[in-house]
Design a protein around this motif. Sequence first.
Motif, PDB file in Angstrom:
ATOM      1  N   GLN A  87       0.676  -0.846  -0.476  1.00 40.63           N
ATOM      2  CA  GLN A  87      -0.308  -0.094  -0.058  1.00 40.63           C
ATOM      3  C   GLN A  87       0.556   1.444  -0.258  1.00 40.63           C
ATOM      4  O   GLN A  87       0.682   2.613   0.524  1.00 40.63           O
ATOM      5  CB  GLN A  87      -0.654   0.066   0.949  1.00 40.63           C
ATOM      6  N   SER A  88       1.812   0.900  -0.202  1.00 44.92           N
ATOM      7  CA  SER A  88       2.853   2.888   0.023  1.00 44.92           C
ATOM      8  C   SER A  88       2.316   3.157  -1.624  1.00 44.92           C
ATOM      9  O   SER A  88       2.340   3.110  -2.648  1.00 44.92           O
ATOM     10  CB  SER A  88       4.407   1.875  -0.602  1.00 44.92           C
ATOM     11  N   GLY A 111      -2.869   0.437  -9.476  1.00 41.72           N
ATOM     12  CA  GLY A 111      -2.207   1.133  -7.707  1.00 41.72           C
ATOM     13  C   GLY A 111      -2.504   0.259  -7.460  1.00 41.72           C
ATOM     14  O   GLY A 111      -3.263  -0.376  -6.499  1.00 41.72           O
ATOM     15  N   ASN A 112      -2.352   0.984  -5.419  1.00 45.48           N
ATOM     16  CA  ASN A 112      -3.023   1.062  -4.076  1.00 45.48           C
ATOM     17  C   ASN A 112      -3.099   2.187  -3.876  1.00 45.48           C
ATOM     18  O   ASN A 112      -2.174   3.420  -3.239  1.00 45.48           O
ATOM     19  CB  ASN A 112      -2.170   0.219  -3.644  1.00 45.48           C
ATOM     20  N   LEU A 113      -4.502   2.534  -3.651  1.00 46.78           N
ATOM     21  CA  LEU A 113      -4.791   3.985  -2.369  1.00 46.78           C
ATOM     22  C   LEU A 113      -5.501   3.925  -1.575  1.00 46.78           C
ATOM     23  O   LEU A 113      -6.040   4.691  -1.120  1.00 46.78           O
ATOM     24  CB  LEU A 113      -5.316   5.547  -3.726  1.00 46.78           C
ATOM     25  N   SER A 114      -5.497   3.374  -1.026  1.00 43.26           N
ATOM     26  CA  SER A 114      -6.075   2.640   0.210  1.00 43.26           C
ATOM     27  C   SER A 114      -6.185   3.797   1.298  1.00 43.26           C
ATOM     28  O   SER A 114      -6.856   4.411   2.399  1.00 43.26           O
ATOM     29  CB  SER A 114      -5.772   1.131   0.839  1.00 43.26           C
ATOM     30  N   LYS A 115      -4.733   3.737   1.245  1.00 41.46           N
ATOM     31  CA  LYS A 115      -4.809   5.210   2.568  1.00 41.46           C
ATOM     32  C   LYS A 115      -5.026   6.389   2.618  1.00 41.46           C
ATOM     33  O   LYS A 115      -4.961   7.262   3.630  1.00 41.46           O
ATOM     34  CB  LYS A 115      -2.375   5.213   2.329  1.00 41.46           C
ATOM     35  N   VAL A 116      -5.537   7.028   1.248  1.00 45.55           N
ATOM     36  CA  VAL A 116      -5.957   7.900   1.011  1.00 45.55           C
ATOM     37  C   VAL A 116      -6.598   8.501   0.240  1.00 45.55           C
ATOM     38  O   VAL A 116      -7.487   9.618   0.615  1.00 45.55           O
ATOM     39  CB  VAL A 116      -4.833   9.152   0.445  1.00 45.55           C
ATOM     40  N   GLY A 137      -6.233   1.303 -12.759  1.00 46.70           N
ATOM     41  CA  GLY A 137      -7.634   1.446 -11.553  1.00 46.70           C
ATOM     42  C   GLY A 137      -6.420   1.971 -10.505  1.00 46.70           C
ATOM     43  O   GLY A 137      -4.871   2.204 -10.528  1.00 46.70           O
ATOM     44  N   TYR A 138      -7.063   1.079  -9.422  1.00 45.16           N
ATOM     45  CA  TYR A 138      -6.524   0.950  -8.408  1.00 45.16           C
ATOM     46  C   TYR A 138      -6.891   0.369  -6.989  1.00 45.16           C
ATOM     47  O   TYR A 138      -8.210  -0.193  -7.510  1.00 45.16           O
ATOM     48  CB  TYR A 138      -6.443   2.695  -7.222  1.00 45.16           C
ATOM     49  N   ARG A 139      -6.423  -0.544  -6.338  1.00 39.93           N
ATOM     50  CA  ARG A 139      -6.914  -1.133  -5.734  1.00 39.93           C
ATOM     51  C   ARG A 139      -7.430  -0.941  -3.847  1.00 39.93           C
ATOM     52  O   ARG A 139      -6.552  -0.009  -3.789  1.00 39.93           O
ATOM     53  CB  ARG A 139      -5.803  -2.920  -5.815  1.00 39.93           C
ATOM     54  N   LEU A 140      -8.391  -0.913  -3.627  1.00 41.88           N
ATOM     55  CA  LEU A 140      -8.816  -1.538  -1.431  1.00 41.88           C
ATOM     56  C   LEU A 140      -8.005  -2.421  -0.852  1.00 41.88           C
ATOM     57  O   LEU A 140      -9.280  -3.101  -1.269  1.00 41.88           O
ATOM     58  CB  LEU A 140      -9.756  -0.391  -1.516  1.00 41.88           C
ATOM     59  N   ILE A 168     -10.747  -4.728  -5.115  1.00 38.03           N
ATOM     60  CA  ILE A 168     -11.334  -5.017  -4.242  1.00 38.03           C
ATOM     61  C   ILE A 168     -10.358  -5.913  -3.954  1.00 38.03           C
ATOM     62  O   ILE A 168     -11.099  -7.076  -4.077  1.00 38.03           O
ATOM     63  CB  ILE A 168     -12.791  -4.485  -3.612  1.00 38.03           C
ATOM     64  N   LEU A 169      -9.812  -6.316  -2.275  1.00 41.09           N
ATOM     65  CA  LEU A 169      -9.475  -7.156  -2.138  1.00 41.09           C
ATOM     66  C   LEU A 169     -10.274  -7.435  -0.640  1.00 41.09           C
ATOM     67  O   LEU A 169      -9.943  -7.067  -0.002  1.00 41.09           O
ATOM     68  CB  LEU A 169      -7.458  -7.666  -1.816  1.00 41.09           C
ATOM     69  N   VAL A 170     -11.101  -8.144  -0.870  1.00 40.66           N
ATOM     70  CA  VAL A 170     -12.041  -8.357   1.203  1.00 40.66           C
ATOM     71  C   VAL A 170     -11.336  -8.836   1.291  1.00 40.66           C
ATOM     72  O   VAL A 170     -10.334  -9.741   1.802  1.00 40.66           O
ATOM     73  CB  VAL A 170     -12.973  -9.561   0.129  1.00 40.66           C
ATOM     74  N   GLY A 171     -11.220  -8.266   2.838  1.00 44.87           N
ATOM     75  CA  GLY A 171     -11.428  -8.967   4.093  1.00 44.87           C
ATOM     76  C   GLY A 171     -11.717  -7.794   4.901  1.00 44.87           C
ATOM     77  O   GLY A 171     -12.566  -7.648   5.868  1.00 44.87           O
TER      78      GLY A 171
END
Length: 316
Positions: A87-88, A111-116, A137-140, A168-171
Motif C-alpha cells: 500500500q505504499s 495501483g493502491n490508494l487505500s491510504k488516501v 485503476g487502483y486497489r483497496l 477490491i481485496l475482501v478482508g
Amino acid sequence: MFRGRIVRLALALLWCLSLTGNGRAGDASDIPIVDCHVHLWDTGRPEGITWISKDSKVLNRSFLPMHHEPLAKANGVQAVVVVQAGQSLPDNQWNLDVTAHNKQVYRGVVGNLSKVIGTDDFRPLFEKLCQDERYVGYRLSGRYQDKLTDAFFRDLALTADKGRTLDILVGQYTLDDVAEIARRVPKLKIILDHFGNVQLDGQPLDPQWVGKMRTAAKFPNVFCKVSALYGRVKQQPASREIGFYKPILDLAWECYGEDRLVFGSDWPVSETSGDYASVVLLTKAYFDDKGRQVSNKLFHANAARFYGVKDISDTH
C-alpha cells in the motif's frame, strides 16, 4: 481398484505431456492470454513488502520484469495488468516506471490508494497518476477509515468519471461493502480479487458467505477475478486437482457467467505452490469444457472490457 489406478496414471501422464520444457504450458498459446494479476516488487524499496514473511524462501526477494517476462512469453501471455503489492503510495508510480520499457506487454497498472481515498490527498495524486493511460485503476486492500464516508464515495465517483477501475481485496473491506459501493456508484467498474478472497479447506463453502457473494454479483458493474487459486487454499502447498477448486469455480461461474470473469495468475505468490504453467493449466482444466468462446472471454476479451486495455485478439 486396478482400474482406478490406471485412470490416475493416465491423468498423471496427460499432465506431464501437457508441460513442455522450461515450465511451459504446451497449449497455452492456443488462446492469447492477458494476465490481469501479476505483482512486481523490489524488497529494497523504502516501505518494503511487509506482508511477506522474512522466512519465505520463495517470496522474500525481488521480482522484477526481467524475472517475469520470460515466463510470460513461454506461457502464451501476451499482455499483463500489474497489480501493486502493498500500500505504499510512491509504489503507484514505481509500478508504472518499472514497466515503461515494455508497454506492449505491461499494458495496465492497478495501483493502491487505500491510504488516501476519502481524504483531500486523493484527487491530486489520482489525477497525476491518470496522466499515464496505463494507470487503469487502483486497489483497496488496507482500510484506513471506519465508515464509508461521503468523501469516500466522492472519490469513487471521480474514479468512475475518469474511466478508471476499482480492485477490491475482501478482508478489511467486506462483500457487503462491495454491494454498497456498486449500488451507490453504478458507473464504477469493480472487480473482486481472488474470488472475493475466499478460503478453501476442502469443506463446503460457508452458506452465509455464498449468499453475500451472490448479492454482490447481482450488480452488473461487479466482476470477479479468477485468480490466486493456489493462494485460496489454507493448507499449503495447494492441491493441483481441479476437483478441489470446483465449488468456488462453480459459484463464480453461476454468479458472474462468461462476461464478468477475468483471469489472473497471482504470480509470483503462486510460486509457493506451483510454476506459472501449472496455474494456466489448472484454470484451463475447468474452462476448456465450456467452449472456445468462454475461454476467449476469460483469458483476454473480458480484460479489455473491464480494464480498457487494448484487446489482443485482433492479432490472431
